[in-house]
Scaffold this active site. Structure first.
Site, PDB file in Angstrom:
ATOM      1  N   ASP A   1       5.715   0.450  10.148  1.00  0.00           N
ATOM      2  CA  ASP A   1       5.062   1.748  10.360  1.00  0.00           C
ATOM      3  C   ASP A   1       3.634   1.532  10.862  1.00  0.00           C
ATOM      4  OD1 ASP A   1       5.069   4.535  10.481  1.00  0.00           O
ATOM      5  OD2 ASP A   1       4.238   4.753   8.474  1.00  0.00           O
TER       6      ASP A   1
ATOM      7  N   ILE B   1       0.839  -1.200   0.000  1.00  0.00           N
ATOM      8  CA  ILE B   1       0.000   0.000   0.000  1.00  0.00           C
ATOM      9  C   ILE B   1       0.874   1.251   0.000  1.00  0.00           C
ATOM     10  CG2 ILE B   1      -1.736   1.306   1.301  1.00  0.00           C
ATOM     11  CD1 ILE B   1      -2.649  -1.490   2.401  1.00  0.00           C
TER      12      ILE B   1
END
Length: 412
Positions: free
Chosen positions: A290, A267
């Protein structure tokens, strides 16, 4: 038993598969050891032909299972801080079940009073029943307004006052004892000049959330920069005549190529671009998640400070925008993704989530490798990179590699 012997297995280390190789753990120290002279006091674990690797290391992670690493403020009471600490310890226990044995709890751009409260909680730890902290990753607030991502701009500052500004924002004691990485934009006034100060505190300086050009990036490397935060994201995109910060990962001018974190969730970075970066410099590639606090929670709309975040599978977006708000993917899934995208071996992919992050932080003598003297933080993988078992300092931990291949493929 004094020792544990892992046998009928293949070791994954240094990007190499060491077939049919045993590994010994000293259960008194929780460290990997050589073959003991007396094996009578040894427990043998048959791994059924699976692969034994170092525990995974995530150097950029903002939270998980509902816990936001930045979620204290000036008004937080001692009782609220104690509750926050208990929640933190609980989720670190749960997160260990995903195969990540060490993490840099990441605190996004914030006010000094927040750093004062949260950073002491992230002091380096060593535990046999929860994920270890390697020290905090402070992502901001010395970052670019143009490349702010989802960071709150009201917290942004410059470093014109030099090292005293860093001490004011983070706290001098925190920089010395509780911080591992600082991400800052080198074009912000004063940042280039404070890189040596950070290095003197054994803090890694990482370029990130930046609009810097290639030349400014090179100056940062010359001053002591050794890392780039989430490559491609929150930085100028490369052009064949203007490489930008991304050009640092394979530049002909300096031998001091920085490590680079990359979010391989499918993504944040297109698979083809992730493959290009990895193949440019495999020894410097560090897989990161993340992840934010929505990792492990059901899909839906959640409040994050004054904003809403929409979670749809692995995709997390600020509501009503096209701004990514972090990731919901596990680190072992990033390993599986990079294998598919780059056609590399299991050993090579594991290296990017174990050896490389350990070396990027200078802790390779302690974690991230299967060498004698390293902590016995271990994951057992099958040939498709799904976790079969986890060991923390040699202690067996249950597994929560809950993702299913069909669901993963359909969502990417």
């Amino acid at each position: 038993m004094r020792y544990t012997k892992f046998t009928n297995c293949h070791l994954l280390d240094n990007g190499i598969t060491y077939y049919n190789t045993d590994l010994y753990v000293d259960n008194h120290t929780g460290k990997i050891t050589g073959n003991p002279q007396d094996t009578s006091n040894t427990n043998t674990v048959d791994l059924d032909g699976n692969f034994l690797a170092p525990g995974l290391i995530d150097i950029q992670n903002n939270g998980f299972f509902g816990h936001n690493f930045s979620n204290l403020n000036a008004g937080s009471t001692p009782e609220q801080i104690e509750m926050f600490k208990r929640f933190y310890e609980d989720v670190m226990t749960k997160f260990l079940e995903t195969g990540v044995t060490s993490v840099c709890p990441t605190v996004t751009s914030n006010f000094p009073e927040v750093y004062t409260k949260v950073l002491p909680l992230y002091k380096r730890s060593r535990s046999n029943d929860k994920c270890d902290s390697l020290g905090a990753h402070c992502e901001g607030p010395f970052i670019s307004l143009i490349k702010k991502g989802c960071h709150p701009t009201e917290t942004f500052v410059d470093a014109k006052e030099g090292s005293s500004k860093l001490d004011q924002v983070y706290g001098a004691d925190n920089l010395l004892e509780n911080v591992c990485i600082v991400t800052a934009a080198p074009e912000i006034d004063g940042v280039l000049d404070v890189i040596p100060y950070l290095r003197s505190k054994n803090v890694i300086y990482s370029i990130g959330h930046t609009n810097a050009d290639y030349e400014t990036g090179l100056k940062a490397v010359e001053n002591g920069c050794t890392m780039i935060t989430h490559l491609y994201n929150a930085m100028p995109q490369p052009h064949h005549r203007d490489a930008g910060v991304l050009g640092l990962i394979n530049n002909p001018i300096t031998d001091n190529t920085p490590y680079f974190g990359i979010i391989c969730d499918g993504i944040h970075v297109d698979p083809s671009m992730a493959a290009m970066a990895y193949k440019s410099h495999p020894d410097k590639c560090v897989l990161v998640t993340d992840a934010i606090f929505l990792f492990g929670l059901p899909d839906g709309t959640y409040r994050w400070d004054s904003r809403n975040v929409v979670k749809d599978g692995f995709k997390l977006m600020l509501e009503g925008t096209k701004t990514l708000a972090g990731s919901g993917t596990s680190l072992i899934q990033c390993v599986r993704n990079v294998i598919r995208w780059t056609d590399i071996s299991l050993a090579e992919a594991v290296k990017a989530a174990t050896n490389n992050p350990a070396k990027s932080l200078g802790i390779e003598s302690e974690k991230g490798f299967l060498n004698e003297g390293c902590d016995a933080d271990l994951v057992v993988l099958n040939n498709r990179a799904f976790i079969q078992s986890i060991y923390k300092l040699g202690r067996h931990i249950k597994v929560n590699d809950h993702n299913q291949p069909a669901k993963l493929i359909s969502s990417l």
